[in-house]
Motif scaffolding. Structure first.
Motif, PDB file in Angstrom:
ATOM      1  N   SER A  44       7.515  -4.939  -3.998  1.00 21.36           N
ATOM      2  CA  SER A  44       6.405  -5.891  -4.410  1.00 21.36           C
ATOM      3  C   SER A  44       6.331  -6.330  -5.902  1.00 21.36           C
ATOM      4  O   SER A  44       6.325  -7.505  -6.353  1.00 21.36           O
ATOM      5  CB  SER A  44       5.213  -5.442  -4.146  1.00 21.36           C
ATOM      6  OG  SER A  44       5.100  -4.789  -2.767  1.00 21.36           O
ATOM      7  N   ASP A 104       7.573   1.471 -14.243  1.00 22.75           N
ATOM      8  CA  ASP A 104       7.888   2.077 -12.886  1.00 22.75           C
ATOM      9  C   ASP A 104       8.490   3.394 -13.601  1.00 22.75           C
ATOM     10  O   ASP A 104       9.318   3.247 -14.460  1.00 22.75           O
ATOM     11  CB  ASP A 104       8.757   1.466 -12.010  1.00 22.75           C
ATOM     12  CG  ASP A 104       8.761   2.086 -10.819  1.00 22.75           C
ATOM     13  OD1 ASP A 104       8.355   1.498  -9.604  1.00 22.75           O
ATOM     14  OD2 ASP A 104       9.320   3.341 -10.753  1.00 22.75           O
ATOM     15  N   ASN A 158      14.984  -1.438   9.281  1.00 21.75           N
ATOM     16  CA  ASN A 158      14.486  -1.844  10.560  1.00 21.75           C
ATOM     17  C   ASN A 158      14.117  -2.900  10.720  1.00 21.75           C
ATOM     18  O   ASN A 158      13.497  -3.066  11.837  1.00 21.75           O
ATOM     19  CB  ASN A 158      13.024  -0.592  10.644  1.00 21.75           C
ATOM     20  CG  ASN A 158      12.099  -0.727   9.800  1.00 21.75           C
ATOM     21  OD1 ASN A 158      11.911  -1.862   9.260  1.00 21.75           O
ATOM     22  ND2 ASN A 158      11.416   0.122   9.346  1.00 21.75           N
ATOM     23  N   VAL A 198       2.011   4.502 -15.212  1.00 22.89           N
ATOM     24  CA  VAL A 198       0.622   4.194 -15.768  1.00 22.89           C
ATOM     25  C   VAL A 198      -0.314   5.267 -15.600  1.00 22.89           C
ATOM     26  O   VAL A 198      -0.527   5.677 -14.205  1.00 22.89           O
ATOM     27  CB  VAL A 198       0.282   2.829 -15.003  1.00 22.89           C
ATOM     28  CG1 VAL A 198      -1.087   2.453 -15.529  1.00 22.89           C
ATOM     29  CG2 VAL A 198       1.364   1.854 -15.549  1.00 22.89           C
TER      30      VAL A 198
HETATM   31  C1  LIG Z   1      11.393   4.729   5.022  1.00 20.90           C
HETATM   32  C2  LIG Z   1      10.997   3.042   5.107  1.00 20.90           C
HETATM   33  C3  LIG Z   1      11.872   2.291   5.629  1.00 20.90           C
HETATM   34  C4  LIG Z   1      11.404   0.761   5.366  1.00 20.90           C
HETATM   35  N1  LIG Z   1      12.104   0.031   5.970  1.00 20.90           N
HETATM   36  C5  LIG Z   1      11.838  -1.331   5.831  1.00 20.90           C
HETATM   37  C6  LIG Z   1      12.598  -2.446   6.359  1.00 20.90           C
HETATM   38  O1  LIG Z   1      13.755  -2.142   6.946  1.00 20.90           O
HETATM   39  N2  LIG Z   1      12.270  -3.764   6.223  1.00 20.90           N
HETATM   40  C7  LIG Z   1      11.122  -3.972   5.728  1.00 20.90           C
HETATM   41  O2  LIG Z   1      10.779  -5.087   5.651  1.00 20.90           O
HETATM   42  N3  LIG Z   1       9.919  -2.938   5.224  1.00 20.90           N
HETATM   43  C8  LIG Z   1      10.504  -1.661   5.524  1.00 20.90           C
HETATM   44  N4  LIG Z   1       9.682  -0.951   5.052  1.00 20.90           N
HETATM   45  C9  LIG Z   1       8.675  -1.234   4.469  1.00 20.90           C
HETATM   46  C10 LIG Z   1       8.532  -1.262   2.599  1.00 20.90           C
HETATM   47  O3  LIG Z   1       8.171  -0.059   2.123  1.00 20.90           O
HETATM   48  C11 LIG Z   1       7.854  -2.525   2.246  1.00 20.90           C
HETATM   49  O4  LIG Z   1       8.422  -3.411   2.664  1.00 20.90           O
HETATM   50  C12 LIG Z   1       8.136  -2.507   1.021  1.00 20.90           C
HETATM   51  O5  LIG Z   1       9.331  -1.897   0.313  1.00 20.90           O
HETATM   52  C13 LIG Z   1       6.915  -1.780  -0.145  1.00 20.90           C
HETATM   53  O6  LIG Z   1       7.035  -2.246  -1.399  1.00 20.90           O
HETATM   54  P1  LIG Z   1       5.981  -1.997  -2.375  1.00 20.90           P
HETATM   55  O7  LIG Z   1       6.359  -2.198  -3.655  1.00 20.90           O
HETATM   56  O8  LIG Z   1       4.520  -2.321  -2.175  1.00 20.90           O
HETATM   57  O9  LIG Z   1       5.865  -0.258  -2.519  1.00 20.90           O
HETATM   58  P2  LIG Z   1       7.034   0.935  -2.955  1.00 20.90           P
HETATM   59  O10 LIG Z   1       8.365   0.412  -2.532  1.00 20.90           O
HETATM   60  O11 LIG Z   1       6.478   2.288  -2.396  1.00 20.90           O
HETATM   61  O12 LIG Z   1       6.732   0.709  -4.462  1.00 20.90           O
HETATM   62  C14 LIG Z   1       5.921   1.089  -5.250  1.00 20.90           C
HETATM   63  C15 LIG Z   1       6.101   1.706  -6.476  1.00 20.90           C
HETATM   64  O13 LIG Z   1       5.273   1.820  -7.529  1.00 20.90           O
HETATM   65  C16 LIG Z   1       5.585   2.815  -8.150  1.00 20.90           C
HETATM   66  N5  LIG Z   1       4.196   3.689  -8.850  1.00 20.90           N
HETATM   67  C17 LIG Z   1       3.299   4.417  -8.078  1.00 20.90           C
HETATM   68  N6  LIG Z   1       2.515   4.705  -8.892  1.00 20.90           N
HETATM   69  C18 LIG Z   1       2.725   4.178 -10.068  1.00 20.90           C
HETATM   70  C19 LIG Z   1       2.150   4.391 -11.420  1.00 20.90           C
HETATM   71  N7  LIG Z   1       0.901   5.192 -11.729  1.00 20.90           N
HETATM   72  N8  LIG Z   1       2.765   3.786 -12.458  1.00 20.90           N
HETATM   73  C20 LIG Z   1       3.843   3.251 -12.084  1.00 20.90           C
HETATM   74  N9  LIG Z   1       4.432   2.990 -11.281  1.00 20.90           N
HETATM   75  C21 LIG Z   1       4.139   3.437  -9.969  1.00 20.90           C
HETATM   76  C22 LIG Z   1       6.538   3.976  -7.525  1.00 20.90           C
HETATM   77  O14 LIG Z   1       6.991   4.679  -8.242  1.00 20.90           O
HETATM   78  C23 LIG Z   1       7.197   2.965  -6.534  1.00 20.90           C
HETATM   79  O15 LIG Z   1       8.561   2.416  -7.096  1.00 20.90           O
HETATM   80  C24 LIG Z   1      10.053   0.636   4.963  1.00 20.90           C
HETATM   81  C25 LIG Z   1       9.183   1.636   4.411  1.00 20.90           C
HETATM   82  C26 LIG Z   1       9.866   3.202   4.697  1.00 20.90           C
HETATM   83  C27 LIG Z   1       8.785   3.927   4.021  1.00 20.90           C
END
Ligand SMILES: Cc1cc2nc3c(=O)[nH]c(=O)nc-3n(C[C@H](O)[C@H](O)[C@H](O)COP(=O)(O)OP(=O)(O)OC[C@H]3O[C@@H](n4cnc5c(N)ncnc54)[C@H](O)[C@@H]3O)c2cc1C
Length: 244
Positions: free
Chosen positions: A6, A27, A48, A114
């Motif tokens: 995201s 991050d 997936n 953060v």
């Molecule tokens: C095992 C698994 C497999 C998946 N496979 C798929 C798939 O095949 N296809 C699909 O569409 N979706 C999949 N998903 C869902 C996927 O996680 C989401 O689509 C997407 O990657 C979520 O992204 P995000 O950035 O919201 O969260 P995240 O990827 O969790 O990123 C959050 C980030 O925030 C950072 N962070 C947290 N707290 C702080 C802080 N205080 N300060 C600074 N940084 C911080 C973390 O280090 C992390 O890098 C899967 C999820 C999991 C758990």
């Protein structure tokens, strides 16, 4: 805040849409776009969602597919499920490309965590673990899901290594006990993915699907299959797995 899918892709899209914005992604990790899902180096951790539906650009739906054919497997099809690490590399590549095109001063990757935010002169001041305060006009929280809470299940005070609160933590795959019971409280999709780790590690298991609420192995479980996870269409139901 947060440079998983995201945060990293929001930065890329913002820079595509504006030539005046400057974006900093904060991050603790070193690689943009990976987050929890796409940081695994294990080749058996597959997406997936099929490759043809994983483009980071809605107006270019085959963007990931084309990238993966060049950088991973020329035979990749729309319905292929490549390793999640390949998708992480794709996201990282998009981020680096945007940084190259916009210039490093307009897209920064700040490797830090953060700690707090406060209002400051019409904007926000961000306090990180290591750096001085960073001032921003707008802050986006893209910190993903928090690790799951411990379920209220009697017996969770198990010996260390017998219970893992967070199935995607690196330790959860190390030194797996060969013949002890384990279970997963999560959606069937995640359970299936987690079980594939165990299968790849040579651990045989019996999987169960609990019908109503969270159940421990052997307690009112419905056995699905031996040594093989067969999914269920009921996405609300938790799953239970028990090693042979
Ligand atoms: C095992 C698994 C497999 C998946 N496979 C798929 C798939 O095949 N296809 C699909 O569409 N979706 C999949 N998903 C869902 C996927 O996680 C989401 O689509 C997407 O990657 C979520 O992204 P995000 O950035 O919201 O969260 P995240 O990827 O969790 O990123 C959050 C980030 O925030 C950072 N962070 C947290 N707290 C702080 C802080 N205080 N300060 C600074 N940084 C911080 C973390 O280090 C992390 O890098 C899967 C999820 C999991 C758990």
């Amino acid at each position: 805040m947060g440079g998983g899918f995201s945060g990293a892709m929001l930065a890329v899209h913002l820079l595509h849409q504006s030539s005046s914005l400057s974006v900093a992604v904060i991050d603790p990790g070193s690689l943009p776009g990976r987050g929890v899902a796409y940081s695994s180096p294990r080749k058996f951790h597959l997406l997936n969602v099929p490759a043809g539906e994983m483009s980071a650009f809605p107006d270019a739906p085959d963007d990931f597919l084309r990238w993966a054919r060049i950088h991973f497997d020329a035979g990749m099809r729309e319905r292929s499920f490549p390793p999640r690490s390949v998708y992480g590399a794709y996201l990282g590549n998009l981020f680096e490309k945007a940084r190259f095109e916009a210039g490093e001063e307009r897209l920064q990757w700040i490797r830090d965590r953060v700690l707090s935010l406060r209002h400051f002169k019409g904007g926000l001041a961000i306090q990180t673990e290591q750096g001085p305060e960073i001032l921003a006009r707008v802050v986006v929280l893209a910190t993903g899901n928090f690790p799951p809470a411990n379920p209220r299940v009697p017996g969770l005070d198990l010996p260390r290594g017998a219970y893992f609160q967070f199935p995607w933590s690196p330790e959860a795959l190390e030194n797996l006990p060969p013949a002890s019971c384990s279970w997963v409280q999560d959606s069937p999709a995640s359970t299936s993915s987690w079980l594939s780790n165990r299968r790849a590690s040579g651990v045989r298991f019996t999987s169960y699907h609990a019908r109503d609420s969270f159940l421990t192995p052997g307690d009112k479980c419905v056995r699905l299959s031996r040594g093989r996870y067969s999914g269920t269409s009921d996405r609300r139901a938790p799953c239970v797995a028990c090693c042979d």
